[in-house]
Design a protein around this motif. Structure first.
Motif, short mmCIF file in Angstrom:
data_model
loop_
_atom_site.label_atom_id
_atom_site.label_comp_id
_atom_site.label_asym_id
_atom_site.label_seq_id
_atom_site.Cartn_x
_atom_site.Cartn_y
_atom_site.Cartn_z
N TRP A 1 -14.40 -79.07 -26.61
CA TRP A 1 -15.03 -77.92 -27.26
C TRP A 1 -14.24 -76.64 -26.96
O TRP A 1 -13.94 -75.84 -27.85
CB TRP A 1 -16.47 -77.81 -26.76
CG TRP A 1 -17.31 -76.82 -27.51
CD1 TRP A 1 -17.22 -76.50 -28.83
CD2 TRP A 1 -18.33 -76.00 -26.95
NE1 TRP A 1 -18.14 -75.56 -29.14
CE2 TRP A 1 -18.85 -75.23 -28.00
CE3 TRP A 1 -18.87 -75.86 -25.67
CZ2 TRP A 1 -19.88 -74.31 -27.80
CZ3 TRP A 1 -19.91 -74.97 -25.48
CH2 TRP A 1 -20.39 -74.20 -26.54
N VAL A 2 -13.88 -76.50 -25.68
CA VAL A 2 -13.13 -75.32 -25.29
C VAL A 2 -11.79 -75.28 -26.02
O VAL A 2 -11.36 -74.24 -26.52
CB VAL A 2 -12.94 -75.30 -23.75
CG1 VAL A 2 -11.88 -74.30 -23.36
CG2 VAL A 2 -14.26 -74.97 -23.07
N CYS A 3 -11.12 -76.45 -26.13
CA CYS A 3 -9.84 -76.52 -26.84
C CYS A 3 -9.99 -76.08 -28.29
O CYS A 3 -9.20 -75.30 -28.80
CB CYS A 3 -9.32 -77.96 -26.80
SG CYS A 3 -8.36 -78.29 -25.33
N VAL A 4 -11.04 -76.65 -28.91
CA VAL A 4 -11.27 -76.33 -30.32
C VAL A 4 -11.49 -74.83 -30.49
O VAL A 4 -10.91 -74.19 -31.36
CB VAL A 4 -12.48 -77.14 -30.85
CG1 VAL A 4 -12.93 -76.60 -32.20
CG2 VAL A 4 -12.11 -78.60 -30.95
N ALA B 1 -24.50 -80.37 -13.60
CA ALA B 1 -24.85 -78.95 -13.68
C ALA B 1 -23.63 -78.09 -13.40
O ALA B 1 -23.40 -77.09 -14.09
CB ALA B 1 -25.96 -78.63 -12.69
N VAL B 2 -22.79 -78.48 -12.44
CA VAL B 2 -21.66 -77.62 -12.10
C VAL B 2 -20.58 -77.70 -13.19
O VAL B 2 -19.92 -76.71 -13.48
CB VAL B 2 -21.12 -77.92 -10.68
CG1 VAL B 2 -20.44 -79.24 -10.59
CG2 VAL B 2 -20.18 -76.83 -10.23
N VAL B 3 -20.45 -78.89 -13.81
CA VAL B 3 -19.50 -78.99 -14.92
C VAL B 3 -19.96 -78.11 -16.08
O VAL B 3 -19.17 -77.37 -16.69
CB VAL B 3 -19.35 -80.46 -15.36
CG1 VAL B 3 -18.64 -80.55 -16.70
CG2 VAL B 3 -18.58 -81.24 -14.31
N MET B 4 -21.27 -78.17 -16.35
CA MET B 4 -21.80 -77.31 -17.40
C MET B 4 -21.62 -75.84 -17.05
O MET B 4 -21.27 -75.02 -17.90
CB MET B 4 -23.29 -77.60 -17.63
CG MET B 4 -23.52 -78.73 -18.61
SD MET B 4 -25.22 -79.24 -18.64
CE MET B 4 -25.93 -77.95 -19.63
N LEU B 5 -21.85 -75.54 -15.78
CA LEU B 5 -21.69 -74.15 -15.33
C LEU B 5 -20.27 -73.67 -15.58
O LEU B 5 -20.04 -72.54 -16.02
CB LEU B 5 -22.05 -74.05 -13.85
CG LEU B 5 -21.99 -72.65 -13.24
CD1 LEU B 5 -23.05 -71.77 -13.86
CD2 LEU B 5 -22.16 -72.71 -11.73
N ASP C 1 -19.68 -70.64 -18.05
CA ASP C 1 -19.06 -69.44 -17.49
C ASP C 1 -17.76 -69.13 -18.23
O ASP C 1 -17.44 -67.98 -18.53
CB ASP C 1 -18.80 -69.65 -16.00
CG ASP C 1 -18.25 -68.39 -15.36
OD1 ASP C 1 -18.99 -67.41 -15.33
OD2 ASP C 1 -17.09 -68.41 -14.90
N TYR C 2 -17.02 -70.19 -18.56
CA TYR C 2 -15.76 -70.01 -19.28
C TYR C 2 -16.01 -69.36 -20.62
O TYR C 2 -15.31 -68.41 -21.02
CB TYR C 2 -15.12 -71.38 -19.46
CG TYR C 2 -13.76 -71.34 -20.11
CD1 TYR C 2 -12.62 -71.12 -19.34
CD2 TYR C 2 -13.62 -71.51 -21.48
CE1 TYR C 2 -11.38 -71.08 -19.92
CE2 TYR C 2 -12.37 -71.47 -22.07
CZ TYR C 2 -11.25 -71.25 -21.29
OH TYR C 2 -10.02 -71.21 -21.87
N LEU C 3 -17.02 -69.86 -21.33
CA LEU C 3 -17.28 -69.34 -22.67
C LEU C 3 -17.85 -67.94 -22.64
O LEU C 3 -17.62 -67.15 -23.54
CB LEU C 3 -18.24 -70.29 -23.40
CG LEU C 3 -17.61 -71.65 -23.72
CD1 LEU C 3 -18.65 -72.61 -24.24
CD2 LEU C 3 -16.48 -71.49 -24.74
N LEU D 1 -17.72 -65.98 -12.42
CA LEU D 1 -17.89 -67.01 -11.41
C LEU D 1 -16.59 -67.68 -11.01
O LEU D 1 -16.34 -67.96 -9.86
CB LEU D 1 -18.86 -68.09 -11.92
CG LEU D 1 -20.29 -67.63 -12.06
CD1 LEU D 1 -21.16 -68.79 -12.50
CD2 LEU D 1 -20.79 -67.06 -10.76
N ASN D 2 -15.76 -67.94 -12.00
CA ASN D 2 -14.56 -68.72 -11.69
C ASN D 2 -13.30 -67.87 -11.69
O ASN D 2 -12.20 -68.38 -11.84
CB ASN D 2 -14.45 -69.87 -12.69
CG ASN D 2 -13.71 -71.02 -12.07
OD1 ASN D 2 -13.69 -71.16 -10.85
ND2 ASN D 2 -13.07 -71.81 -12.91
N ARG D 3 -13.49 -66.57 -11.57
CA ARG D 3 -12.32 -65.69 -11.54
C ARG D 3 -11.65 -65.80 -10.17
O ARG D 3 -12.32 -66.01 -9.16
CB ARG D 3 -12.79 -64.26 -11.77
CG ARG D 3 -11.79 -63.42 -12.51
CD ARG D 3 -12.47 -62.23 -13.13
NE ARG D 3 -12.90 -62.49 -14.49
CZ ARG D 3 -13.81 -61.77 -15.11
NH1 ARG D 3 -14.42 -60.79 -14.50
NH2 ARG D 3 -14.13 -62.02 -16.35
#
Lengths: 416, 523
Positions: free
Chosen positions: A398-401, B435-439, B443-445, B450-452
């Motif tokens: 999804w992120v790639c897309v 949950a952490v993968v979703m997080l 966070d990325y989107l 958080l992940n800076r």
């Protein structure tokens, strides 16, 4: 000897519900009558799973009730072989398994000679050429010792042993392919020692702990000592077992470590007393148990007590044959090995605490059954590990897309 | 404002040399150094009592785990009822996480509050021991409940004391010492209680619930000792208040439950991670002893030692890992690493016969790493004025999870054994992993903090500082308005970090915290 754990030898596990519960044992079979257990549906396919037709016969060929005790014969037939389970209470309780390569082999008993207990050959499996292998287990003695220091080290302070051949045994109480036998010694003020034999037509598990896995090539014997008045407050018990294994005696006990304690909580070991050619891993016959006994009638983790076995030692064949009609009748010159099962470790409650002790053992031919992970465990691990992976993949995609979309959107730069 | 003052003093604390006791104010006082509340020597004496204030509760919390075999045998319990002892500890804390701070600030005051909570701990442990002595299991459960009322709140009180005495001086060192003391309490308990029990059993002529009761009664001496520390601290604090004319310490927590509806989605994910992770660690330690005895043929003493390795590792690892996380940033990645390595250690325990020292050490390290990386993340996703509520809520549902899972774990063990129990714990960790993968993606989107990496954060902070100065100057004008907001102060945060979870903020965290403090300005 601690062999490596083999995890994937067996296809799966299922609780067999083909037999009635312990509670409602009813006498459905009297002398000479037959009861056939309908084979139940096996949930598993594959070469290791057999279904056997069981037929139960009490005192085969006898015209009257034998005075010294009963002989139970359970015939388990498959396409091209037959397993004969013989359980006898004349003398010390003995269980004999005979494997033949014919689906029509039968048992012949010469009753007067059999009950006289002095000549071999009074019990035969015919045709004799079809016999592939035989093994027998005799529950010979019950030992009691006073564990004053609570070390559970049975070396001294033994009371005179109870010889099971001198017990007064009840008639066999049959219920389908299970038989119950209880006996008391003359010196018992109350309480009894009981043995319950179960024979199975297909693969499955015992209904109560330790939930031993069984196949149609094995029979399960549950032994319990109920309400016996111990001769000391700190008494512990041992059970002496003797076994004969045809050409290859049952000379070694392998204790296998298993990571799977799903069916016997907190027990990570399974011991098997095997008959095998020297140095070979091919097992012809086995006696298998988990090193746990239970101190209450409803076995569970909280009343479990560990048990230990001594090393198998050669025994006097003549003494063994004299103790049981079945051994005398079938084996001309038995070469028995014997071991003691001792119940309870240092610090565990004494017998006096609950006045109950039960232990379960599997006796069979061929390789002993091996536990493997239940579908529940596999399913949880697959879902548990799979979902984050899928999530990671989908999320990455999804992120790639989105990144690509953002890239192509911004690729049209304003001209100026 | 009080909050920003503290943050600045915490910030300044970095530059000061640690033994900052040369601040001899008020010349001409006739008091000797050891009695002078201004003097380092006096503070060291106070620190001693402060450290032992929590010792009793940490010592006694894991009493059941240290005496698992004995409790099971002497009281003839199954594991499900045994785990009730842990569940009953957690129940009161589902509620008290919200009100502990409030009661210290508004109802009792720090001194009385500390004494009362110590009293709860002490009485609870005595009831617990009395229950064992008389073989009444319900009495033991009641004891654990009362003990639970005191235990967690006492930790908050202890930190408040620390802040009150050491703010702007050796605070971070003190926090570190307190945490080490807590770990020491747990470790000593794990390794000594079996020995105590054996001695008592030999004395009373055999194991049994009497021996168990007496051993637990002896353990309650540590609580009594802590209670004495609470009384001594109250005396010192009162005396210092008189001499220095300072205020009584406050936790500074403001909890407003209506904030819960405004919690952002990432915060809920953090809650899931927290519950999913910790329920696979604490109940496991509670049940670990028999597992190591049965599966790995350990002696009881060895089993207790390997069970306590998690705590032992956590004490030195927390500051180191905290430093690492702080210097690198990227909290989500660290949390992922911690969760995966915990999963790995549970799987090693479940599916192999490898020496459990390996798996337990891995568990100890990853447990400390998670504490360092997870708890500060909350501050990135909620505004300051909601931090108190967020942390309170997080601990509350964590306690709820612990209570429920402790009960479930006991029942699973009784009916299905350790393998299924371990698989169940793996499943809990897998939920945390999801949950952490979703997080990570959320966070990325959202382009979140958080992940800076730490450098990116510093850059952002630098840009923000100028604005912050202006804002702060402006805020002085409208102090009355802002007072209503009452942001969670740095030491308030600290109180939450320093719970039983062992989430220690390392020394240099004050800079990090100050960036948190300005976070609302950054965005």
């Amino acid at each position: 000897v601690v062999p490596e754990f083999r995890g994937s030898n067996w296809k799966g596990s299922v609780t067999s519900r083909s037999h009635s519960d312990i509670g409602d044992i009813q006498k459905i079979s009297t002398r000479g009558s037959q009861a056939t257990c309908s084979s139940c549906q096996s949930l598993f396919r594959g070469a290791t799973t057999f279904e056997r037709q069981l037929s139960v016969e009490l005192n085969p060929g006898s015209t009257s009730v034998p005075p010294g005790g009963d002989l139970l014969h359970i015939r388990a037939v498959e396409n091209n072989d037959t397993l004969h389970f013989l359980f006898c209470s004349q003398g010390a309780p003995a269980l004999l398994l005979v494997h033949t390569n014919s689906s029509s082999s039968t048992v012949q008993v010469n009753w007067p000679l059999f009950s006289a207990r002095n000549t071999s050959g009074s019990l035969k499996v015919v045709p004799e050429s079809s016999v592939l292998y035989s093994t027998a287990v005799v529950f010979s003695r019950l030992l009691e010792y006073d564990d004053t220091n609570n070390t559970a080290d049975p070396t001294s302070d033994f009371f005179p042993p109870y010889e099971l051949q001198n017990f007064t045994w009840s008639r066999l109480n049959l219920s389908g392919p299970t038989a119950l036998l209880c006996g008391t010694d003359a010196t018992f003020t109350n309480g009894s020692l009981c043995l319950k034999l179960s024979v199975f037509d297909s693969e499955g598990r015992g209904l109560s702990p330790p939930h031993l896995l069984h196949t149609s090539n094995s029979s399960q014997m549950e032994v319990w000592l109920d309400g016996l008045l111990p001769r000391a407050n700190r008494s512990r018990f041992l059970l002496e077992l003797q076994a004969v294994g045809g050409a290859y005696p049952l000379s070694r006990v392998d204790t296998r470590r298993s990571i799977d304690d799903e069916f016997t909580p907190s027990i990570f070991k399974v011991s098997q007393w095997v008959s095998a050619p020297n140095g070979s891993s091919d097992v012809l016959g086995f006696v298998q148990w988990k090193p746990v006994a239970y101190r209450q009638t409803n076995p569970s983790l909280e009343n479990a007590t560990p048990c230990r076995h001594s090393d198998p030692r050669p025994q006097n064949g003549e003494v063994m044959a004299a103790s049981s009609s079945l051994i005398r009748a079938f084996y001309p010159e038995p070469e028995p090995f014997g071991l003691n099962m001792s119940f309870g470790l240092s610090g565990d409650p004494f017998y006096n605490n609950t006045k109950y002790l039960s232990w379960t053992v599997l006796v069979g031919i061929g390789s002993p059954p091996v536990d493997s992970f239940s579908p529940l465990v596999i399913a949880i691990m697959a879902v548990g590990l799979g979902t984050p992976m899928i999530l990671l993949l989908l999320g990455g995609l999804w992120v790639c897309v989105r990144k690509r979309a953002a890239c192509s959107a911004s690729s049209y730069q304003p001209i100026n | 404002m009080a909050g920003s003052e503290e943050q600045r003093s915490l910030l300044g604390d970095e530059d000061e040399p640690l033994p900052g006791g040369k601040t001899s104010r008020g010349p001409g006082r006739p008091l000797p150094a050891i009695c002078d509340p201004n003097h380092l020597l006096h503070r060291v004496v106070v620190l001693l009592f402060m450290c032992f204030l929590g010792f009793g509760s940490y010592f006694c919390y894991d009493n059941p785990a240290a005496l698992q075999t004995q409790v099971l045998q002497d009281l003839n319990l199954n594991t499900a009822s045994f785990m009730q002892l842990y569940a009953w500890y957690s129940w009161p804390n589902v509620i008290l996480c919200f009100f502990g701070g409030f009661m210290i600030d508004r109802v009792f005051g720090i001194r009385l509050g500390t004494i009362i909570f110590s009293l709860f701990v002490c009485v609870g442990q005595v009831i617990f021991a009395a229950g064992a002595w008389t073989n009444h299991f319900w009495l033991m459960e009641l004891g654990r409940f009362v003990f639970g009322i005191g235990g967690e709140s006492l930790a908050v009180a202890q930190n408040t004391y620390a802040v009150n005495w050491f703010k702007g001086k050796e605070l971070n060192l003190v926090f570190g010492l307190q945490l080490s003391m807590a770990r020491l309490g747990s470790t000593v308990n794990m390794n000594i209680m079996g020995w105590v029990y054996n001695k008592i059993a030999a004395l009373v002529g055999g194991p049994g619930y009497t021996a168990l009761g007496i051993s637990l009664m002896i353990a309650s001496a540590t609580c009594l000792f802590s209670l004495i520390c609470a009384l001594v601290l109250a005396f010192f604090d009162k005396r210092a208040e008189k001499i220095l004319h300072k205020e009584q310490g406050k936790t500074g927590e403001v909890i407003q439950l209506r904030d819960v509806k405004d919690f952002p989605f990432p915060l809920w994910l953090i809650f899931i991670i927290c519950v999913g992770y910790y329920v696979a660690v604490f109940p496991f330690i509670g049940l670990g002893q028999v597992f190591f005895i049965e599966k790995f043929n350990f002696s009881p003493a060895e089993a207790r030692a390997v069970n306590s390795i998690v705590y032992i590792i956590s004490a030195p690892a927390s500051p180191v890992l905290g430093f690492m996380v702080d210097k690198t940033g990227r909290n989500v990645v660290w949390v992922i690493i911690a969760v995966i390595s915990t999963l790995a250690s549970h799987m090693i325990l479940a599916f192999t016969f490898w020496n459990p020292w390996i798996a337990m050490s891995l568990l100890g390290v990853s447990y400390s790493l998670l504490a360092c990386a997870l708890w500060p993340m909350v501050a990135f996703v909620v505004p300051e004025h909601q931090l108190g509520t967020a942390y309170g809520f997080m601990q509350s549902i964590q306690n709820l999870g612990l209570a429920l899972i402790a009960m479930a774990a006991g029942a699973i063990l009784d009916s299905r054994g350790y393998l299924v129990l371990e698989v169940f714990f793996c499943a809990c960790i897998c939920i945390a992993l999801m949950a952490v993968v979703m997080l990570y993606f959320v966070d990325y989107l959202r382009g979140g903090d958080l992940n800076r990496s730490a450098s990116a954060r510093a850059k952002l902070q630098k840009e923000g500082t100028a604005d912050a100065e202006i804002k702060r100057r402006r805020s002085k004008l409208t102090e009355g308005d802002l007072a209503r907001l009452a942001p969670m102060s740095a030491f308030g945060l600290r109180n939450r970090y320093l719970s039983r979870l062992g989430a220690q903020l390392p020394d240099h965290c004050s800079t990090h915290l100050s960036s948190l403090a300005h976070r609302s300005v950054l965005k």
